[in-house]
Scaffold this active site. Structure first.
Site, PDB file in Angstrom:
ATOM      1  N   CYS A 160    -129.997  70.361 -47.959  1.00  0.00           N
ATOM      2  CA  CYS A 160    -129.893  71.808 -48.151  1.00  0.00           C
ATOM      3  C   CYS A 160    -129.920  72.186 -49.625  1.00  0.00           C
ATOM      4  O   CYS A 160    -129.489  71.419 -50.478  1.00  0.00           O
ATOM      5  CB  CYS A 160    -128.594  72.311 -47.558  1.00  0.00           C
ATOM      6  SG  CYS A 160    -128.408  71.940 -45.827  1.00  0.00           S
TER       7      CYS A 160
ATOM      8  N   ARG B 191    -136.345  68.899 -51.823  1.00  0.00           N
ATOM      9  CA  ARG B 191    -135.138  68.244 -51.325  1.00  0.00           C
ATOM     10  C   ARG B 191    -135.217  67.932 -49.834  1.00  0.00           C
ATOM     11  O   ARG B 191    -134.433  67.151 -49.323  1.00  0.00           O
ATOM     12  CB  ARG B 191    -133.918  69.144 -51.576  1.00  0.00           C
ATOM     13  CG  ARG B 191    -133.632  69.350 -53.035  1.00  0.00           C
ATOM     14  CD  ARG B 191    -132.624  70.444 -53.226  1.00  0.00           C
ATOM     15  NE  ARG B 191    -131.302  70.078 -52.768  1.00  0.00           N
ATOM     16  CZ  ARG B 191    -130.346  69.597 -53.549  1.00  0.00           C
ATOM     17  NH1 ARG B 191    -130.565  69.433 -54.814  1.00  0.00           N
ATOM     18  NH2 ARG B 191    -129.166  69.290 -53.069  1.00  0.00           N
TER      19      ARG B 191
ATOM     20  N   TRP C  41    -131.277  71.846 -44.082  1.00  0.00           N
ATOM     21  CA  TRP C  41    -131.627  70.576 -43.431  1.00  0.00           C
ATOM     22  C   TRP C  41    -130.569  70.394 -42.357  1.00  0.00           C
ATOM     23  O   TRP C  41    -129.397  70.174 -42.649  1.00  0.00           O
ATOM     24  CB  TRP C  41    -131.583  69.460 -44.473  1.00  0.00           C
ATOM     25  CG  TRP C  41    -132.138  68.150 -44.036  1.00  0.00           C
ATOM     26  CD1 TRP C  41    -133.457  67.757 -44.060  1.00  0.00           C
ATOM     27  CD2 TRP C  41    -131.407  67.019 -43.539  1.00  0.00           C
ATOM     28  NE1 TRP C  41    -133.580  66.458 -43.614  1.00  0.00           N
ATOM     29  CE2 TRP C  41    -132.343  65.987 -43.285  1.00  0.00           C
ATOM     30  CE3 TRP C  41    -130.063  66.767 -43.289  1.00  0.00           C
ATOM     31  CZ2 TRP C  41    -131.983  64.735 -42.804  1.00  0.00           C
ATOM     32  CZ3 TRP C  41    -129.693  65.520 -42.795  1.00  0.00           C
ATOM     33  CH2 TRP C  41    -130.650  64.523 -42.562  1.00  0.00           C
TER      34      TRP C  41
ATOM     35  N   ASN D  44    -123.876  74.414 -48.525  1.00  0.00           N
ATOM     36  CA  ASN D  44    -124.324  73.011 -48.452  1.00  0.00           C
ATOM     37  C   ASN D  44    -123.121  72.145 -48.142  1.00  0.00           C
ATOM     38  O   ASN D  44    -122.017  72.422 -48.620  1.00  0.00           O
ATOM     39  CB  ASN D  44    -124.869  72.536 -49.803  1.00  0.00           C
ATOM     40  CG  ASN D  44    -126.242  73.097 -50.098  1.00  0.00           C
ATOM     41  OD1 ASN D  44    -126.811  73.819 -49.291  1.00  0.00           O
ATOM     42  ND2 ASN D  44    -126.761  72.765 -51.258  1.00  0.00           N
ATOM     43  N   GLY D  45    -123.351  71.047 -47.410  1.00  0.00           N
ATOM     44  CA  GLY D  45    -122.255  70.122 -47.117  1.00  0.00           C
ATOM     45  C   GLY D  45    -121.771  70.292 -45.696  1.00  0.00           C
ATOM     46  O   GLY D  45    -122.500  70.819 -44.843  1.00  0.00           O
TER      47      GLY D  45
ATOM     48  N   GLU E 233    -139.038  46.930 -51.231  1.00  0.00           N
ATOM     49  CA  GLU E 233    -139.397  48.268 -51.702  1.00  0.00           C
ATOM     50  C   GLU E 233    -140.808  48.658 -51.227  1.00  0.00           C
ATOM     51  O   GLU E 233    -141.047  49.797 -50.827  1.00  0.00           O
ATOM     52  CB  GLU E 233    -139.292  48.309 -53.237  1.00  0.00           C
ATOM     53  CG  GLU E 233    -139.691  49.600 -53.902  1.00  0.00           C
ATOM     54  CD  GLU E 233    -138.888  50.817 -53.458  1.00  0.00           C
ATOM     55  OE1 GLU E 233    -137.886  50.682 -52.764  1.00  0.00           O
ATOM     56  OE2 GLU E 233    -139.335  51.946 -53.794  1.00  0.00           O
TER      57      GLU E 233
ATOM     58  N   LYS F 105    -141.532  51.963 -49.008  1.00  0.00           N
ATOM     59  CA  LYS F 105    -142.471  53.020 -49.440  1.00  0.00           C
ATOM     60  C   LYS F 105    -143.499  53.277 -48.355  1.00  0.00           C
ATOM     61  O   LYS F 105    -143.806  54.423 -48.029  1.00  0.00           O
ATOM     62  CB  LYS F 105    -143.225  52.628 -50.724  1.00  0.00           C
ATOM     63  CG  LYS F 105    -142.490  52.708 -52.023  1.00  0.00           C
ATOM     64  CD  LYS F 105    -142.228  54.106 -52.520  1.00  0.00           C
ATOM     65  CE  LYS F 105    -140.891  54.582 -52.059  1.00  0.00           C
ATOM     66  NZ  LYS F 105    -139.772  54.329 -52.923  1.00  0.00           N
TER      67      LYS F 105
ATOM     68  N   GLU G 167    -141.886  55.111 -45.279  1.00  0.00           N
ATOM     69  CA  GLU G 167    -141.449  56.505 -45.419  1.00  0.00           C
ATOM     70  C   GLU G 167    -142.611  57.449 -45.680  1.00  0.00           C
ATOM     71  O   GLU G 167    -142.565  58.603 -45.274  1.00  0.00           O
ATOM     72  CB  GLU G 167    -140.363  56.656 -46.489  1.00  0.00           C
ATOM     73  CG  GLU G 167    -140.809  56.444 -47.904  1.00  0.00           C
ATOM     74  CD  GLU G 167    -139.731  56.843 -48.924  1.00  0.00           C
ATOM     75  OE1 GLU G 167    -139.719  56.267 -50.003  1.00  0.00           O
ATOM     76  OE2 GLU G 167    -138.916  57.742 -48.629  1.00  0.00           O
TER      77      GLU G 167
ATOM     78  N   HIS H 159    -138.975  31.032 -40.751  1.00  0.00           N
ATOM     79  CA  HIS H 159    -137.718  30.971 -39.981  1.00  0.00           C
ATOM     80  C   HIS H 159    -137.675  32.028 -38.878  1.00  0.00           C
ATOM     81  O   HIS H 159    -136.608  32.312 -38.351  1.00  0.00           O
ATOM     82  CB  HIS H 159    -136.523  31.115 -40.923  1.00  0.00           C
ATOM     83  CG  HIS H 159    -136.424  29.992 -41.915  1.00  0.00           C
ATOM     84  ND1 HIS H 159    -136.157  28.697 -41.553  1.00  0.00           N
ATOM     85  CD2 HIS H 159    -136.620  29.968 -43.264  1.00  0.00           C
ATOM     86  CE1 HIS H 159    -136.162  27.916 -42.624  1.00  0.00           C
ATOM     87  NE2 HIS H 159    -136.444  28.665 -43.680  1.00  0.00           N
TER      88      HIS H 159
ATOM     89  N   LYS I 114    -134.751  64.412 -50.221  1.00  0.00           N
ATOM     90  CA  LYS I 114    -134.737  63.751 -51.525  1.00  0.00           C
ATOM     91  C   LYS I 114    -133.326  63.322 -51.902  1.00  0.00           C
ATOM     92  O   LYS I 114    -133.110  62.234 -52.392  1.00  0.00           O
ATOM     93  CB  LYS I 114    -135.308  64.717 -52.573  1.00  0.00           C
ATOM     94  CG  LYS I 114    -135.372  64.150 -53.980  1.00  0.00           C
ATOM     95  CD  LYS I 114    -136.403  63.047 -54.074  1.00  0.00           C
ATOM     96  CE  LYS I 114    -136.520  62.441 -55.451  1.00  0.00           C
ATOM     97  NZ  LYS I 114    -137.235  61.151 -55.389  1.00  0.00           N
TER      98      LYS I 114
HETATM   99  O1  M6R Z   1    -130.817  59.535 -55.306  1.00  0.00           O
HETATM  100  P1  M6R Z   1    -130.549  58.127 -54.879  1.00  0.00           P
HETATM  101  O2  M6R Z   1    -131.273  57.114 -55.705  1.00  0.00           O
HETATM  102  O3  M6R Z   1    -129.080  57.811 -54.781  1.00  0.00           O
HETATM  103  O4  M6R Z   1    -131.114  58.029 -53.406  1.00  0.00           O
HETATM  104  C1  M6R Z   1    -130.929  56.880 -52.614  1.00  0.00           C
HETATM  105  C2  M6R Z   1    -131.967  56.798 -51.537  1.00  0.00           C
HETATM  106  O5  M6R Z   1    -131.828  57.862 -50.645  1.00  0.00           O
HETATM  107  C3  M6R Z   1    -133.377  56.829 -52.135  1.00  0.00           C
HETATM  108  O6  M6R Z   1    -133.533  55.799 -53.059  1.00  0.00           O
HETATM  109  C4  M6R Z   1    -134.449  56.699 -51.051  1.00  0.00           C
HETATM  110  O7  M6R Z   1    -134.362  55.453 -50.437  1.00  0.00           O
HETATM  111  C5  M6R Z   1    -135.805  56.909 -51.688  1.00  0.00           C
HETATM  112  N1  M6R Z   1    -136.075  58.311 -51.832  1.00  0.00           N
HETATM  113  C6  M6R Z   1    -136.905  56.238 -50.964  1.00  0.00           C
HETATM  114  O8  M6R Z   1    -138.108  56.389 -51.638  1.00  0.00           O
END
Ligand code: M6R
Length: 590
Positions: free
Chosen positions: A2, A27, A75, A101-102, A467, A471, A474, A490, A585
């Protein structure tokens, strides 16, 4: 997640608020809305599910008049994605509008109580109780500050909210408890937002609110109080993020722009205040035990840091997932050092890990991109990524910036001063890696139809395998798994059949020969090998040649083609890489 934006000043609020919402889009959200007070002291709200651009097309928006207003991107957490659940929420008499928010943890209890006194609720949200509470208390007190003091005493949970009242049409109020809220100071106008990016086109002078603080804003005045009502003087900060860096420039998506920005970002990350770097080095050397924590991509950076600290400085480190931190109750103590890693500095899991660590007596340092974020303020010392706002939901430049900071720390801790200067070559090496774009796009267009991808690497390439898979998942929604190359045999080797793509991270270092053997084992079972290396091999069906580099830099160089692969897989599958479905985000709920 949010986003909040608020405005009070001499201009028409709705267009400023709409612009703010556009800047908060990154976000992640599923509905949006705006509310203003007009000259007849009437509250007007326009809100709906869908994108900010859909909201902008609504004819009712043209009718939104007023110089004070609040806006929100939602959100969904409590209640489905409906226009009733979108913010702003109004009180029964339509005299108060709020955005929040929250999570209000005790909202069910409050709602029952308020309904018992005749309040009628429209939405299923936890947020709506705030509007009703403000209305009820204000009716009694007729004073904004004491109303707010009363209301926040009743709310439990993590929240930031902004509110406007018809009875005070030139005032906007807000409160913060464990969720970000920033004041923007303009000339005869003031702003309130969950993220300074929302108003950065209007002012770069900000005041970051701390927990348990309230704010009352008019066009000329900003007054901040603690929850007990004591006036607090807080200094304004000039934020360096320029309007320009929030635009997409010539790039089709923020994600691609941010991938390209890495050639500068990796060097910016090295430009640290030497006193802060010394602080980190001393803290690590003096700690009884060093822990790292983070989530998602930042967790992967922490995993890599563990390997770097161990191999370059012989300092053992434990990496704890922030979202699992509750498991470690009692494990840290006064001699422990926790380094929290986060792009946003607002990730709820990370903040709660930090809180728990502090409770156990540990010292907390952090590596963060967003200056002024909660994590920065919760840390004894922070090294900032310095890579500017990252708008794409996928972490790209913030990741390689984190890696550069860890490279620098590991070399400093290991007294490898001669190698430290080599870090400055990373900018031109990343530029070479960016030159792989056409090749990676063309390859991805051919292979994106596969249902499953595997990413493998040993030692410092293992976190990059994790990673690369994250990527791809997502951004393109293709199933992908990352693993240590030696682990294939394994179990996961059973999944390899004709044509299954396996990305093998294998630059020429101590792991080279073993990883190549693992690649051969996959190839013998029909797997399609995508080799990422500086050294060609006939084992690779596709060869992505990264430049030869000092070994410590290979993970940074591998990250670039992996990010491009994920980006172009999303494009090939007609998905928007900037805003992947279901993701946000900044993950501000646990
Ligand atoms: O803002 P942060 O680095 O704490 O966020 C943690 C994860 O939500 C973030 O790294 C997420 O995995 C990435 N946006 C993925 O690309």
């Amino acid at each position: 997640m949010c986003g909040i934006m608020g405005y009070v000043g001499g201009r028409e609020a709705s267009s400023i608020l709409l612009d703010g919402l556009r800047r908060l889009e990154y976000r992640g959200y599923d509905s949006a809305g705006i509310g203003t007070i007009d000259s007849k002291h009437k509250l007007n709200v326009v809100k709906d599910v869908g994108k900010v651009e859909q909201l902008a097309q609504k004819t009712e928006l043209g009718g939104l008049r007023g110089i004070a207003g609040i806006a929100h991107t939602r959100w969904a957490t409590h209640g489905g994605v409906t226009s009733e659940n979108a913010h702003p929420h109004l009180s029964c008499k339509q005299e108060v509008a709020i955005v929040h928010n929250g999570i209000i943890e005790n909202y069910l209890e409050l709602r029952q109580e308020l309904e018992g006194r005749g309040h009628r609720f429209i939405s299923e949200t936890d947020s709506e109780v705030i509007a009703h509470l403000i209305e009820e208390v204000y009716e009694r007190k007729k004073d904004l500050l004491s109303t707010l003091i009363d209301v926040v005493q009743r709310l439990k949970g993590a929240y930031a909210f902004a509110a406007i009242l018809v009875d005070a049409p030139n005032v906007m109020v807000g409160a913060r408890q464990d969720a970000p809220l920033v004041v923007g100071l303009g000339k005869s106008e003031n702003f309130l937002a969950s993220d300074a990016l929302a108003f950065i086109g209007n002012t770069d002078r900000v005041v970051f609110l701390d927990n348990r603080e309230l704010v009352l804003l008019t066009e000329k005045n900003v007054k901040i109080y603690d929850f007990a009502g004591n006036l607090i003087q807080k200094p304004a900060t000039q934020i360096a993020w320029e309007l320009g860096s929030v635009s997409r420039r010539e790039f089709e998506h923020y994600t691609l722009k941010e991938i390209h920005e890495q050639k500068d970002a990796v060097l910016q990350a090295l430009r640290q205040d030497p006193r802060s770097v010394d602080y980190f080095v001393d803290a690590v050397q003096g700690a009884g035990k060093v822990y790292l924590t983070g989530c998602g991509t930042s967790f992967h950076a922490a995993l890599l840091a563990k390997l770097l600290f161990t191999s370059y400085a012989k300092i053992p480190v434990e990496v704890l997932l922030s979202s699992e931190f509750e498991q470690y109750e009692g494990m840290l103590d006064e001699k422990s050092l926790l380094i929290a890693v986060s792009q946003s500095g607002e990730t709820a899991d990370v903040l709660s890990a930090v809180k728990a660590a502090k409770k156990m007596g540990a010292r907390v340092l952090s590596i963060v991109n967003a200056m002024g974020s909660t994590l920065v303020r919760e840390s004894a010392c922070t090294l900032l990524n310095n890579c500017g706002p990252e708008i794409g939901v996928a972490a790209t430049k913030s990741f390689t910036a984190q890696l550069m900071i860890f490279n620098m720390l590991a070399l400093r801790l290991g007294h490898r001063d001669d190698e430290l200067s080599e870090l400055w070559s990373t900018g031109s090496l990343v530029e070479k890696a960016l030159g792989l774009e056409d090749q990676v796009r063309e390859m991805t267009e051919r292979i994106h139809v596969a249902n499953d991808f595997y990413f493998v690497g040993r030692s410092i390439h293992h976190p990059l395998a994790l990673e690369g898979a994250l990527k791809l998942k997502e951004l393109s929604y293709i199933h992908a798994e990352g693993m240590a190359a030696g682990e294939l045999k394994h179990g996961s080797l059973a999944l390899i059949s004709e044509g299954v793509p396996v990305v093998v991270l294998n630059p020429e270092d101590a792991t080279y020969a073993d990883t190549l053997s693992n690649a051969s084992e996959v190839k013998a079972r029909g797997g399609r090998i995508i080799g990422v290396s500086n050294k060609p091999s006939k084992v690779y069906d596709e060869y992505i040649e990264i430049p030869a580099a000092p070994p410590v830099l290979y993970p940074v160089l591998e990250a670039v083609p992996l990010q491009m692969m994920a980006y172009y897989a999303a494009i090939s599958r007609q998905q928007n890489p900037d805003y992947p479905r279901n993701l946000a985000k900044s993950v501000t709920v646990k």
